[in-house]
Design a protein around this motif. Sequence first.
Motif, short mmCIF file in Angstrom:
data_model
loop_
_atom_site.label_atom_id
_atom_site.label_comp_id
_atom_site.label_asym_id
_atom_site.label_seq_id
_atom_site.Cartn_x
_atom_site.Cartn_y
_atom_site.Cartn_z
N PRO A 111 0.83 -1.20 0.00
CA PRO A 111 0.00 0.00 0.00
C PRO A 111 0.87 1.26 0.00
CG PRO A 111 0.15 -0.88 2.22
CD PRO A 111 0.86 -1.86 1.33
N PRO A 112 0.29 2.41 -0.36
CA PRO A 112 1.06 3.66 -0.35
C PRO A 112 1.63 3.96 1.04
CG PRO A 112 -1.04 3.96 -1.47
CD PRO A 112 -1.10 2.62 -0.82
N PRO B 265 1.62 2.84 6.47
CA PRO B 265 0.96 2.41 5.24
C PRO B 265 -0.47 2.94 5.22
CG PRO B 265 1.97 0.55 6.41
CD PRO B 265 1.94 1.73 7.35
N PHE B 266 -0.93 3.33 4.03
CA PHE B 266 -2.29 3.84 3.89
C PHE B 266 -3.28 2.68 3.92
CE2 PHE B 266 -5.87 4.93 1.03
CZ PHE B 266 -6.41 5.96 1.77
N LYS B 267 -4.36 2.84 4.71
CA LYS B 267 -5.41 1.83 4.80
C LYS B 267 -6.70 2.45 4.28
CE LYS B 267 -3.35 -0.53 8.77
NZ LYS B 267 -3.55 -0.97 10.18
N GLU B 268 -7.18 1.91 3.16
CA GLU B 268 -8.35 2.48 2.49
C GLU B 268 -9.58 2.47 3.38
OE1 GLU B 268 -10.16 4.51 -0.29
OE2 GLU B 268 -8.21 3.65 -0.80
N GLN B 269 -9.73 1.42 4.22
CA GLN B 269 -10.97 1.29 4.99
C GLN B 269 -11.01 2.16 6.23
OE1 GLN B 269 -8.60 -0.92 4.62
NE2 GLN B 269 -8.23 -2.18 6.42
N THR B 270 -9.89 2.78 6.60
CA THR B 270 -9.85 3.60 7.80
C THR B 270 -10.56 4.93 7.56
OG1 THR B 270 -7.73 2.62 8.39
CG2 THR B 270 -8.35 4.65 9.53
N LEU B 271 -11.46 5.30 8.48
CA LEU B 271 -12.22 6.53 8.32
C LEU B 271 -11.49 7.74 8.87
CD1 LEU B 271 -15.82 5.26 9.20
CD2 LEU B 271 -14.80 5.63 6.94
N GLU B 272 -10.64 7.53 9.89
CA GLU B 272 -9.89 8.65 10.44
C GLU B 272 -8.64 8.12 11.11
OE1 GLU B 272 -11.81 9.34 14.83
OE2 GLU B 272 -12.84 10.27 13.13
#
Length: 288
Positions: free
Chosen positions: A126-127, A156-163
């Motif tokens: 992930p990014p 790492p960037f997690k797409e499902q994380t809201l904040e």
Amino acid sequence: MKQGDIVGLKYRILKRIGQGGNSTVFLAENMVLSNLWAIKAIDRNNPSAIHEMQEVNILKGLNHHMLPRIADLCEDEKHIYIVMDYIEGETLSEILKAEGRIEESRLIDWGKQLCDVLIYLHSRQPPVIYRDLKPSNIILGDSGRLHLVDFGTAKPFKEQTLEDTVYIGTQGYAAPEQFGWGKSDERTDLYNLGMTLFHLATGTHPAMVAHDEIERHLELCGISQRFSSLIKDLVRHDPSKRIGDARTCLTLLNRLDRSHHHGSGSVRSGSFGGRLSLGITGVVHGIG
């Protein structure tokens, strides 16, 4: 630790070169190869050690000329030692203190280099979001090349994380989403980049300036309208209205660089929205 101590049976400590909240960085010599390394000593009993170790997990998978390499990992009963490239040079904060405001053409070059490494980090899967871009985390090497150091806050960037669940960043440089207004993503690093460029261009720490005063400070320091517009589009509070990615920012900086050499073109400021339009009159920001 003190001068002369031995780490991992082969690294002799020469001196302390850095101090963070939960770690200390030393200059060390490999006694076998006689070359120099930076060693970050992490207190293994500190609850924050797990976050510091994240730096190892991120850096060991990266390979870019602007990033330090992890060479070794050692430990004893008190500390974990990360052995990485020793990058000789000065931080941009040290250069700013010694020389004062940085001229625009030099800043454009530095901005292009930083966009290059951000493009690399953000293209990982992930990014990798750095989250703490600031002058004290950037070293100018003897060759004129910038180096990004201290990945203790990267994630790492997690797409499902809201904040963001942990608020990490440096006051003045950190984007609103780093303090509970959303989640960090690639645009967070671009906000940090914009505030870094602002600080270097004006000599004023961004924490000391109201957000709506940024343009006036840039103008007072003689920054061109083109470069001022780019910085403003990097540091918009709403991520959807910032320059959308590092590659677009690099394209804009390349056009700025060419205009410095040819003295032509113009910029119209506005909310960027991540879109880029190129025309014969120069760079025109999209409305978003």
